[in-house]
Write an enzyme that holds these catalytic residues in place. Structure first.
Site, PDB file in Angstrom:
ATOM      1  N   ASP A  86     101.440  -6.818 160.852  1.00 20.02           N
ATOM      2  CA  ASP A  86     100.828  -7.437 161.345  1.00 20.02           C
ATOM      3  C   ASP A  86     101.081  -8.886 162.247  1.00 20.02           C
ATOM      4  O   ASP A  86     101.669  -9.813 161.429  1.00 20.02           O
ATOM      5  CB  ASP A  86      99.847  -7.674 160.828  1.00 20.02           C
ATOM      6  CG  ASP A  86      98.569  -8.626 160.059  1.00 20.02           C
ATOM      7  OD1 ASP A  86      98.623  -9.129 161.864  1.00 20.02           O
ATOM      8  OD2 ASP A  86      97.854  -8.862 159.447  1.00 20.02           O
TER       9      ASP A  86
ATOM     10  N   LYS B 270     100.009 -17.438 169.136  1.00 23.52           N
ATOM     11  CA  LYS B 270      98.542 -16.085 168.997  1.00 23.52           C
ATOM     12  C   LYS B 270      97.391 -16.664 170.018  1.00 23.52           C
ATOM     13  O   LYS B 270      96.946 -15.276 171.097  1.00 23.52           O
ATOM     14  CB  LYS B 270      98.230 -15.282 168.168  1.00 23.52           C
ATOM     15  CG  LYS B 270      97.768 -14.204 168.206  1.00 23.52           C
ATOM     16  CD  LYS B 270      97.479 -13.216 166.801  1.00 23.52           C
ATOM     17  CE  LYS B 270      96.596 -11.614 166.694  1.00 23.52           C
ATOM     18  NZ  LYS B 270      96.891 -11.416 165.777  1.00 23.52           N
TER      19      LYS B 270
ATOM     20  N   GLU C 144      93.834  -4.376 164.561  1.00 22.06           N
ATOM     21  CA  GLU C 144      93.604  -5.029 163.239  1.00 22.06           C
ATOM     22  C   GLU C 144      92.382  -3.872 162.806  1.00 22.06           C
ATOM     23  O   GLU C 144      92.535  -3.733 161.553  1.00 22.06           O
ATOM     24  CB  GLU C 144      93.701  -6.196 163.629  1.00 22.06           C
ATOM     25  CG  GLU C 144      94.629  -6.858 163.775  1.00 22.06           C
ATOM     26  CD  GLU C 144      94.781  -8.505 164.251  1.00 22.06           C
ATOM     27  OE1 GLU C 144      92.982  -8.804 164.133  1.00 22.06           O
ATOM     28  OE2 GLU C 144      95.327  -9.197 165.113  1.00 22.06           O
TER      29      GLU C 144
ATOM     30  N   ASP D 143      87.013  -9.646 157.876  1.00 22.91           N
ATOM     31  CA  ASP D 143      88.758 -10.170 158.224  1.00 22.91           C
ATOM     32  C   ASP D 143      88.348 -12.039 158.496  1.00 22.91           C
ATOM     33  O   ASP D 143      88.245 -12.375 159.403  1.00 22.91           O
ATOM     34  CB  ASP D 143      89.234  -9.708 159.939  1.00 22.91           C
ATOM     35  CG  ASP D 143      90.191 -10.159 159.696  1.00 22.91           C
ATOM     36  OD1 ASP D 143      91.186 -11.261 159.238  1.00 22.91           O
ATOM     37  OD2 ASP D 143      91.081  -9.922 160.384  1.00 22.91           O
TER      38      ASP D 143
END
Ligand code: AMP
Length: 629
Positions: free
Chosen positions: A10, A72, A173, A195
């Site tokens: 991850d 990211k 994800e 999330d």
């Protein structure tokens, strides 16, 4: 020889995690500092040493220009796409020679690409895994947000390559979270993945059963996360300190970094305690007395909850939106899977419980659930785990432009892929031998407000009156998200096609913006669409009336011929000028009345009303407004 292990990674915005299947079980691997979470932070020292993870995060205070966090957000993006984002970080974001977003890191002595930053984090995780396994590792599955486009996915793969890892699969994800939950093993279970990480919030609804996982809907906010909560606490501390001392700590970069860390720490503690104390000795110096000043404050959970209530409300609005997209109600969700450190906040869990009427699923650690899912997928690829089929969804609607500039949707947004849909269309003009197929993506009813993905022509249609040719348009979206559009003249069997990549170049921000815009313009768009559709109906009536007149002119009295010609002329003028549906409708009535009169004459009261023929058939849409010569 034993099979080579494949890692599940991850690669997160805030933190990264590596896991691997050992025996039958996924295991999260500790890093070199003994921690299961590795901050996705890289820092370059003056001596050109490169620090990764916790040691880098600790330097963020001392050396903000040389410490890259949340890289990211920039991976696989053009500099132009991240101007806004670049203002939020304390390091310098620049355009590299290709115009891609990159970082100007003084201590590195060069421009560093986001892939390189990602690669440093991946290399650290790879080394930790190798130390744990006692063998070399060369392969991995890496997760990305569901909304990552092709460029972002490719750049993530490149990061792996730089780190010496062959990336066997890029996994979404939420799908990874669902795998960790074991959705593939259940039958007919629907889960919602909530999330809430450091910088982003994502919701996905997934269905599973007999080895299959399907994503039903996704929604989110790319700027809603734990960092927003930290900021609220920081703001409060700064204001309180200002009230007491008159000094504004916002001017002091180092103080801000310390405040940020302390705020995050306090927030985490308040997930387990009802009260905490924030202590920052020597936070600054009093300019008048030159004496050091200290910051000391008590924060209660209740006070924190008050500060962040609106942020949590916003996450629940997004949950609601995802449910609406999937046409589901809260009670249709069997389980809520929590992902991301911010879901440890008691208020988050409380709001979820109130909304769904049940406790969220507890079982997988929210920080690790995505890496665990990636490890399971990695286990599938290395042959340790039985094969699982995974399905994703289209982020935006796909369709073609039809008569009058309207977008006709073939594949609505949030449709699970792969998917195929065909519809029959027809021509707009008499003896039209070519049609234009204009492929669109977006949520607005009018073609011009959506993104054009490509155009092509189907030629060689045998000349026929409008409405007669049957042209089948098929949208075929494969498992990789590539859209194949085919148009086929069913009369001759002639076919043309194009291949487009619908997600290419679209970021989650753009997707969110497109959906928001569509919502904001819904009312006016509806009116515009109605106007076009009414105009099209009138056009069809006039066309039929003209045809009837042409074919029966000699059977009709001159005064009716003249009257009909006048009505046709007036109708054509109305079509050009009218901006109100009402005016078009009353013109339609007039045309229908004239048609009826002609009908009565022709059939001399035989019972059949010609006007009936003139009503628009419920049949084919007209694919091409502009006949192509
Ligand atoms: P992630 O992106 O999943 O690694 O989540 C990181 C975010 O979770 C950061 O903003 C952390 O501050 C936050 N976080 C971690 N643990 C807790 C906790 N116990 N309570 C509240 N937030 C937390």
């Amino acid at each position: 020889m034993a099979k080579e292990k494949v890692l599940g990674i991850d690669l997160g915005t805030t933190n990264s995690v590596v896991a691997v299947v050992m025996g039958d079980e996924p295991v999260v691997i500790q890093n070199q500092e003994g921690s299961r979470l590795t901050p996705s932070v890289v820092s370059w020292t003056k001596e050109k040493e490169i620090l990764v993870g916790d040691p880098a995060k600790r330097r963020a205070i001392l050396d903000p220009e040389n410490t890259i966090y949340e890289s990211k957000r920039f991976i696989g993006k053009k500099f132009d796409e991240v101007r806004e984002e670049a203002r939020r970080v304390s390091y310098k974001v620049v355009a590299d020679d290709k115009g891609d977003a990159a970082f100007d890191v003084p201590n590195a002595g060069k421009v560093v690409r986001p892939e390189e930053v990602g690669a440093h984090v991946l290399r650290k995780l790879k080394e930790a895994a190798e130390a744990y396994l006692g063998e070399k590792v060369t392969k991995a599955v890496i997760t990305v947000p569901a909304y990552f486009n092709e460029r972002q996915r490719q750049a993530t793969k490149d990061a792996g390559k730089i780190a010496g890892l062959e990336v066997l699969r890029i996994l979404n994800e939420p799908t990874a979270a669902a795998l960790a939950y074991g959705l593939d093993k259940k039958s007919d279970v629907r889960i919602l993945v909530y999330d809430f990480g450091g910088g982003t919030f994502d919701v996905s609804i997934l269905e599973g059963g007999e080895g299959v996982i399907e994503v039903k809907a996704t929604s989110g906010d790319t700027h809603l996360g734990g960092a927003n909560i930290d900021e609220r606490i920081m703001e409060w501390l700064i204001e309180e300190f200002k009230k007491e001392t008159g000094i504004d700590l916002r001017q002091d970069k180092t103080a801000l970094q310390r405040l940020k860390e302390a705020a995050e720490q306090a927030k985490k503690e308040l997930s387990f305690k009802l009260e905490t104390e924030i202590n920052l000795p020597f936070i600054t110096v009093d300019p008048n007395t030159n004496q050091p000043l200290h910051l000391q404050k008590k924060l209660t959970r209740a006070r924190l909850e008050e500060m962040i209530k609106d942020l949590i409300d916003r996450t629940m609005e997004i949950v609601q939106k995802a449910l609406e997209d999937a046409k589901l109600k809260p009670e249709d969700i069997d389980d809520i899977v929590l992902v991301g450190g911010s879901t440890r906040i008691p208020l988050v869990q409380q709001r979820i419980k109130e909304f769904f009427g049940k406790e969220p699923h507890k079982g997988v650690n929210p920080d690790e659930v995505v890496a665990v899912g990636a490890a399971i997928q990695a286990g599938v690829l290395s042959g340790d785990v039985k094969e699982i089929l995974l399905v994703d969804v289209t982020p935006l609607s796909l369709g073609v432009e039809t008569y009058g500039g309207v977008m006709t949707v073939l594949i609505p947004r949030n449709t699970p892929i792969p998917y195929r849909k065909c519809e029959i269309f027809t021509t707009a003009a008499d003896y039209q031998t070519e049609v234009e197929i204009h492929v669109l993506q977006g949520e607005r009813p009018l073609a011009k407000d959506n993104k054009s993905l490509g155009k092509f022509y189907l030629t060689g249609i045998p000349p026929a009156p409008r409405g007669v040719p049957k042209i089948e348009v098929c949208f075929d979206i494969d498992a990789d998200g590539i859209l194949h559009v085919t148009a086929k003249d069913l009369g001759t069997g002639k076919e043309q096609s194009i291949k487009v990549q619908p997600s290419s170049g679209l970021t989650q921000e753009e997707i969110e913006r497109i959906i928001k815009e569509a919502e904001a313009h819904a009312e006016e768009d509806k009116k515009k669409k109605e106007l076009i559709e009414t105009r099209n109906q009138l056009d069809q009536l006039v066309y039929n009336l003209e045809k009837t007149l042409k074919e029966n002119r000699d059977k009709l009295p001159q005064d009716l011929v003249t009257e009909t010609e006048k009505v046709i002329e007036e109708a054509k003028k109305t079509m050009q000028e009218a901006q109100e549906v009402e005016r078009l409708r009353s013109m339609m009535d007039k045309v229908l009345q004239t048609s009826s009169k002609i009908g009565s004459h022709i059939y001399q009261g035989a019972g059949k009303k010609a006007g009936d023929e003139n009503k628009k058939e419920g049949g084919d849409d007209v694919v091409d407004a502009r006949p192509v010569d």
